[in-house]
Design a protein around this motif. Structure first.
Motif, PDB file in Angstrom:
ATOM      1  N   LYS A 105      89.933  64.755  61.379  1.00  0.00           N
ATOM      2  CA  LYS A 105      88.870  64.420  61.910  1.00  0.00           C
ATOM      3  C   LYS A 105      87.910  63.508  61.887  1.00  0.00           C
ATOM      4  O   LYS A 105      88.075  63.139  60.707  1.00  0.00           O
ATOM      5  CB  LYS A 105      88.144  65.875  62.253  1.00  0.00           C
ATOM      6  CG  LYS A 105      88.847  67.391  62.351  1.00  0.00           C
ATOM      7  CD  LYS A 105      88.818  67.250  63.665  1.00  0.00           C
ATOM      8  CE  LYS A 105      88.727  69.188  64.008  1.00  0.00           C
ATOM      9  NZ  LYS A 105      89.812  69.512  64.504  1.00  0.00           N
ATOM     10  N   VAL A 106      87.937  63.121  63.214  1.00  0.00           N
ATOM     11  CA  VAL A 106      86.857  61.551  63.249  1.00  0.00           C
ATOM     12  C   VAL A 106      85.926  61.950  64.570  1.00  0.00           C
ATOM     13  O   VAL A 106      85.838  62.227  65.120  1.00  0.00           O
ATOM     14  CB  VAL A 106      87.559  60.297  63.609  1.00  0.00           C
ATOM     15  CG1 VAL A 106      87.110  59.239  63.626  1.00  0.00           C
ATOM     16  CG2 VAL A 106      89.163  59.831  62.174  1.00  0.00           C
ATOM     17  N   ILE A 107      84.069  61.832  63.471  1.00  0.00           N
ATOM     18  CA  ILE A 107      83.842  61.088  64.243  1.00  0.00           C
ATOM     19  C   ILE A 107      82.789  59.963  65.196  1.00  0.00           C
ATOM     20  O   ILE A 107      83.048  58.867  64.092  1.00  0.00           O
ATOM     21  CB  ILE A 107      82.329  62.262  63.892  1.00  0.00           C
ATOM     22  CG1 ILE A 107      83.034  63.295  63.513  1.00  0.00           C
ATOM     23  CG2 ILE A 107      81.252  62.096  64.276  1.00  0.00           C
ATOM     24  CD1 ILE A 107      81.572  63.965  62.820  1.00  0.00           C
ATOM     25  N   VAL A 108      82.817  59.592  66.642  1.00  0.00           N
ATOM     26  CA  VAL A 108      83.361  58.741  67.238  1.00  0.00           C
ATOM     27  C   VAL A 108      82.049  58.712  67.085  1.00  0.00           C
ATOM     28  O   VAL A 108      81.415  59.641  68.037  1.00  0.00           O
ATOM     29  CB  VAL A 108      84.070  58.059  68.326  1.00  0.00           C
ATOM     30  CG1 VAL A 108      84.061  56.921  68.962  1.00  0.00           C
ATOM     31  CG2 VAL A 108      85.714  57.976  67.864  1.00  0.00           C
ATOM     32  N   HIS A 109      81.482  57.352  67.185  1.00  0.00           N
ATOM     33  CA  HIS A 109      78.999  57.607  67.895  1.00  0.00           C
ATOM     34  C   HIS A 109      79.681  55.890  68.218  1.00  0.00           C
ATOM     35  O   HIS A 109      79.816  54.695  67.933  1.00  0.00           O
ATOM     36  CB  HIS A 109      78.181  56.851  66.579  1.00  0.00           C
ATOM     37  CG  HIS A 109      78.860  58.199  65.793  1.00  0.00           C
ATOM     38  ND1 HIS A 109      78.126  58.991  65.911  1.00  0.00           N
ATOM     39  CD2 HIS A 109      79.533  57.740  64.373  1.00  0.00           C
ATOM     40  CE1 HIS A 109      77.565  59.749  64.727  1.00  0.00           C
ATOM     41  NE2 HIS A 109      79.097  59.614  63.923  1.00  0.00           N
ATOM     42  N   PRO A 110      78.531  55.845  69.845  1.00  0.00           N
ATOM     43  CA  PRO A 110      78.342  54.489  70.308  1.00  0.00           C
ATOM     44  C   PRO A 110      77.440  53.618  69.677  1.00  0.00           C
ATOM     45  O   PRO A 110      76.782  54.000  68.779  1.00  0.00           O
ATOM     46  CB  PRO A 110      77.896  54.798  71.799  1.00  0.00           C
ATOM     47  CG  PRO A 110      77.244  56.342  71.551  1.00  0.00           C
ATOM     48  CD  PRO A 110      78.694  56.959  70.342  1.00  0.00           C
ATOM     49  N   ALA A 111      77.484  52.857  69.054  1.00  0.00           N
ATOM     50  CA  ALA A 111      77.012  51.376  68.930  1.00  0.00           C
ATOM     51  C   ALA A 111      75.792  50.638  68.742  1.00  0.00           C
ATOM     52  O   ALA A 111      76.022  50.406  70.140  1.00  0.00           O
ATOM     53  CB  ALA A 111      77.650  50.382  67.838  1.00  0.00           C
ATOM     54  N   GLU A 112      74.054  50.936  68.787  1.00  0.00           N
ATOM     55  CA  GLU A 112      73.780  50.165  69.372  1.00  0.00           C
ATOM     56  C   GLU A 112      73.743  49.276  70.018  1.00  0.00           C
ATOM     57  O   GLU A 112      73.044  48.286  70.814  1.00  0.00           O
ATOM     58  CB  GLU A 112      72.234  50.369  68.417  1.00  0.00           C
ATOM     59  CG  GLU A 112      72.302  51.778  67.886  1.00  0.00           C
ATOM     60  CD  GLU A 112      70.515  51.306  66.854  1.00  0.00           C
ATOM     61  OE1 GLU A 112      69.946  50.710  67.010  1.00  0.00           O
ATOM     62  OE2 GLU A 112      70.752  52.716  66.740  1.00  0.00           O
ATOM     63  N   GLU A 113      74.318  48.325  68.734  1.00  0.00           N
ATOM     64  CA  GLU A 113      75.057  46.205  69.737  1.00  0.00           C
ATOM     65  C   GLU A 113      75.823  46.601  70.660  1.00  0.00           C
ATOM     66  O   GLU A 113      76.674  45.598  70.784  1.00  0.00           O
ATOM     67  CB  GLU A 113      75.013  45.574  68.338  1.00  0.00           C
ATOM     68  CG  GLU A 113      76.017  46.214  67.505  1.00  0.00           C
ATOM     69  CD  GLU A 113      75.835  46.858  66.588  1.00  0.00           C
ATOM     70  OE1 GLU A 113      77.391  47.705  65.964  1.00  0.00           O
ATOM     71  OE2 GLU A 113      74.506  48.099  66.025  1.00  0.00           O
ATOM     72  N   TRP A 154      81.443  52.848  66.459  1.00  0.00           N
ATOM     73  CA  TRP A 154      81.653  52.902  64.979  1.00  0.00           C
ATOM     74  C   TRP A 154      81.886  54.178  65.140  1.00  0.00           C
ATOM     75  O   TRP A 154      81.711  54.941  65.624  1.00  0.00           O
ATOM     76  CB  TRP A 154      80.512  52.609  64.163  1.00  0.00           C
ATOM     77  CG  TRP A 154      78.899  53.666  64.451  1.00  0.00           C
ATOM     78  CD1 TRP A 154      78.638  53.434  64.657  1.00  0.00           C
ATOM     79  CD2 TRP A 154      78.643  54.486  62.723  1.00  0.00           C
ATOM     80  NE1 TRP A 154      77.720  54.618  64.327  1.00  0.00           N
ATOM     81  CE2 TRP A 154      77.790  54.964  63.724  1.00  0.00           C
ATOM     82  CE3 TRP A 154      79.794  55.060  61.897  1.00  0.00           C
ATOM     83  CZ2 TRP A 154      77.241  56.564  62.566  1.00  0.00           C
ATOM     84  CZ3 TRP A 154      78.856  56.139  61.139  1.00  0.00           C
ATOM     85  CH2 TRP A 154      77.984  57.204  61.452  1.00  0.00           C
ATOM     86  N   ALA A 155      82.907  54.443  63.381  1.00  0.00           N
ATOM     87  CA  ALA A 155      83.338  55.857  63.079  1.00  0.00           C
ATOM     88  C   ALA A 155      82.988  56.548  61.900  1.00  0.00           C
ATOM     89  O   ALA A 155      83.343  55.530  61.014  1.00  0.00           O
ATOM     90  CB  ALA A 155      85.027  55.949  64.240  1.00  0.00           C
ATOM     91  N   GLU A 156      83.107  57.926  61.755  1.00  0.00           N
ATOM     92  CA  GLU A 156      83.464  58.332  60.243  1.00  0.00           C
ATOM     93  C   GLU A 156      84.063  59.240  60.348  1.00  0.00           C
ATOM     94  O   GLU A 156      85.164  59.791  61.292  1.00  0.00           O
ATOM     95  CB  GLU A 156      82.316  58.754  60.059  1.00  0.00           C
ATOM     96  CG  GLU A 156      81.347  59.648  60.828  1.00  0.00           C
ATOM     97  CD  GLU A 156      80.238  59.794  60.309  1.00  0.00           C
ATOM     98  OE1 GLU A 156      79.630  59.743  59.627  1.00  0.00           O
ATOM     99  OE2 GLU A 156      79.337  60.031  61.747  1.00  0.00           O
ATOM    100  N   VAL A 157      85.424  58.961  59.295  1.00  0.00           N
ATOM    101  CA  VAL A 157      86.170  60.378  58.881  1.00  0.00           C
ATOM    102  C   VAL A 157      85.449  61.173  57.683  1.00  0.00           C
ATOM    103  O   VAL A 157      85.277  61.152  56.855  1.00  0.00           O
ATOM    104  CB  VAL A 157      87.666  60.311  57.807  1.00  0.00           C
ATOM    105  CG1 VAL A 157      88.122  60.549  57.774  1.00  0.00           C
ATOM    106  CG2 VAL A 157      87.565  58.672  58.735  1.00  0.00           C
TER     107      VAL A 157
END
Length: 67
Positions: A4-12, A16-19
């Motif tokens: 499972k990977v969580i994808v986030h919109p980057a402010e700039e 970005w994503a985390e595992v």
């Protein structure tokens, strides 16, 4: 192996994503395609082991485990 990977919109911009299953494993990309490429590289790097830096005795065995 599926992770499972969580994808986030980057402010700039970009993403970005985390595992969560692999502590400290995260990456970023300007596009979703770049993010996916970087995720594969990040997971491989986070899970890689340099056996030359580990002391093994004569009775130890190294196994490759597919999950």
């Amino acid at each position: 192996m599926k992770l499972k990977v969580i994808v986030h919109p980057a402010e700039e911009g970009g993403f970005w994503a985390e595992v969560p299953a692999i502590q400290g494993c995260a990456t970023q990309g300007d596009t979703m395609e770049e993010l996916l490429k970087n995720l594969h590289e990040a997971v491989e790097a986070c899970l890689s082991v340099d056996l030359e830096q580990i002391e093994l005795s004569g009775n130890d065995r190294v196994l490759d485990l597919a999950v």
